[in-house]
Design an enzyme around this catalytic site. Structure first.
Site, PDB file in Angstrom:
ATOM      1  N   TYR A 124       0.802  -1.227   0.000  1.00  0.00           N
ATOM      2  CA  TYR A 124       0.000   0.000   0.000  1.00  0.00           C
ATOM      3  C   TYR A 124       0.836   1.279   0.000  1.00  0.00           C
ATOM      4  CZ  TYR A 124      -4.046  -2.920   0.572  1.00  0.00           C
ATOM      5  OH  TYR A 124      -5.016  -3.857   0.363  1.00  0.00           O
ATOM      6  N   LYS A 171       3.216 -15.435   4.858  1.00  0.00           N
ATOM      7  CA  LYS A 171       3.610 -16.217   3.670  1.00  0.00           C
ATOM      8  C   LYS A 171       5.128 -16.334   3.689  1.00  0.00           C
ATOM      9  CE  LYS A 171       2.445 -18.287  -0.170  1.00  0.00           C
ATOM     10  NZ  LYS A 171       1.607 -19.496  -0.234  1.00  0.00           N
ATOM     11  N   ASP A 204      -2.671 -18.802   2.738  1.00  0.00           N
ATOM     12  CA  ASP A 204      -3.592 -19.576   1.888  1.00  0.00           C
ATOM     13  C   ASP A 204      -4.296 -20.654   2.706  1.00  0.00           C
ATOM     14  OD1 ASP A 204      -0.877 -20.172   1.925  1.00  0.00           O
ATOM     15  OD2 ASP A 204      -0.926 -21.390   0.122  1.00  0.00           O
ATOM     16  N   ASP A 228      -6.445  -6.852   4.458  1.00  0.00           N
ATOM     17  CA  ASP A 228      -7.532  -6.318   3.633  1.00  0.00           C
ATOM     18  C   ASP A 228      -8.391  -7.476   3.107  1.00  0.00           C
ATOM     19  OD1 ASP A 228      -9.061  -4.620   2.129  1.00  0.00           O
ATOM     20  OD2 ASP A 228      -7.486  -4.024   0.744  1.00  0.00           O
TER      21      ASP A 228
END
Ligand code: NAI
Length: 333
Positions: A124, A171, A204, A228
């Protein structure tokens, strides 16, 4: 003594849900005064500024902002004003509580997760480049300072609110440096909070487990983009975007807003569900120490949702925004 707060009315459904929320705050006797500003696309079209200087000055003076959603052009145009406000005022902790409610029948009845989304970094920061005509790249920023403070905020919240567990969503298997730093800082900081269970999950797998059984999760902390996406996923688990509030908290300023956007498809049609924004106002009241007033509004909303006679269309009811708000005001006690 009344406290003065700044209010941005926003775009799309923003003005109508702002009016609704202010009506409830007034009826509930919230000891507040308001400095109200139009911001966003309309303000740009009429006065050439997205956020007028006086609106910034008001927030800088009052330090508390109740902000309705603002439209951001997709794929072109100006940087999101939401992102601008979060970074300009270093509102690093985006806290999104997602709880089941009695109005909407969903697959799960006991969802109660709180997402801590890092609010100032990640993708962002908006640093994108065209490397050549056919190749675009984006920089994703992770600093140790921002990582540590969001993780600490999540653990401090867990302690203060008697929560049992904090999960770091990451991740780190692929992004060894950025996500790797988040995971290693999480494991270090967790040692300072032995009373809170700490675990970590790859993003995930977390998505899959959330849709199978969200009740396994409690407080969750993650970087900006994952936060988000996962908070919208979690909104879906409890009946939609109209039901999830948020706080954006920094060391000096605080901003309260619904998780949803400006919903241009239903703007001006009196169809918007103002609950998420109303609950955001409750988070603001609690931040200001007005817990009783917040509890009064929460009870009224719960009663109206449970009774189910005055629900808006997103909750499969037929009530207009105004009818729903009148029912909430009637239920205040
Ligand atoms: P959105 O959240 O505005 O709408 C998605 C869907 O949910 C739409 O069908 C909408 O009608 C519905 N919805 C959202 N809020 C609702 C409510 N309170 N009551 C009933 N239905 C509701 O997301 P979308 O369409 O992707 O974004 C629209 C604009 O909002 C974009 O410009 C986006 O950048 C901006 N946005 C602003 C945010 C903010 O100000 N914090 C957050 C998210 C998006």
């Amino acid at each position: 003594m009344k406290k003065t707060i700044t209010v941005f009315r926003g775009d799309g459904i923003g003005p109508e849900i702002t009016d609704s929320v202010l009506k409830v705050l007034e009826a509930a006797g919230a000891p507040l005064e308001y400095e109200m500003f139009n911001v966003g696309q309309k303000e740009w079209e009429t006065n050439g500024k997205l956020i007028p200087d006086e609106a910034y000055a008001s927030f800088e003076k009052n330090r508390v902002l109740l902000k309705a959603p603002i439209t951001t052009p997709v794929g072109f145009g100006f940087r999101s004003l939401n992102v601008t406000l979060r970074t300009k005022y270093d509102l690093y902790a985006n806290i999104r509580p997602v709880r089941s409610n009695s109005a909407v029948k969903t697959r799960f009845e006991n969802v109660d997760v709180v997402i801590f989304r890092e609010n100032t970094e990640g993708m962002y920061i908006g640093k994108e480049n065209m490397v050549d005509e056919d190749t675009a790249e984006a920089i994703r920023l992770t600093t140790r300072k921002a990582t540590r403070r969001i993780i600490r905020a999540a653990f401090d919240y867990a302690v203060k609110n008697n929560r049992r567990k904090v999960t770091c969503v990451h991740k780190a298997n692929i992004l060894k440096m950025t996500e790797g730093m988040i995971l290693s800082e999480f494991r270090e900081i967790a040692k300072e909070y032995p009373q809170i269970e700490a675990d970590d999950k790859i993003v995930d797998a977390t998505c899959m487990q959330l849709v199978i059984d969200p009740t396994k999760f409690d407080v969750m902390v993650m970087e900006n983009l994952f936060g988000d996406i996962l908070s919208d996923l979690c909104s879906g688990l409890i009946g939609g975007l109209g039901l999830v509030p948020s706080s954006n908290i920094g060391d000096d300023y605080a901003m309260f807003e619904a998780v949803h956007g400006s919903a241009p498809d239903i703007a001006g049609k009196h169809l918007a569900n103002p609950t998420a924004f109303l609950w955001s106002a409750c988070l603001m009241l609690e931040y200001l120490g007005e817990n009783e007033c917040a509890a009064k509004i929460r009870r009224a909303v719960d009663d109206v949702l449970t009774e189910g006679k005055h629900l808006t269309g997103d909750l499969h009811g037929t009530a207009s925004t105004d009818e729903y708000i009148e029912a909430v005001i009637a239920a205040l006690k």
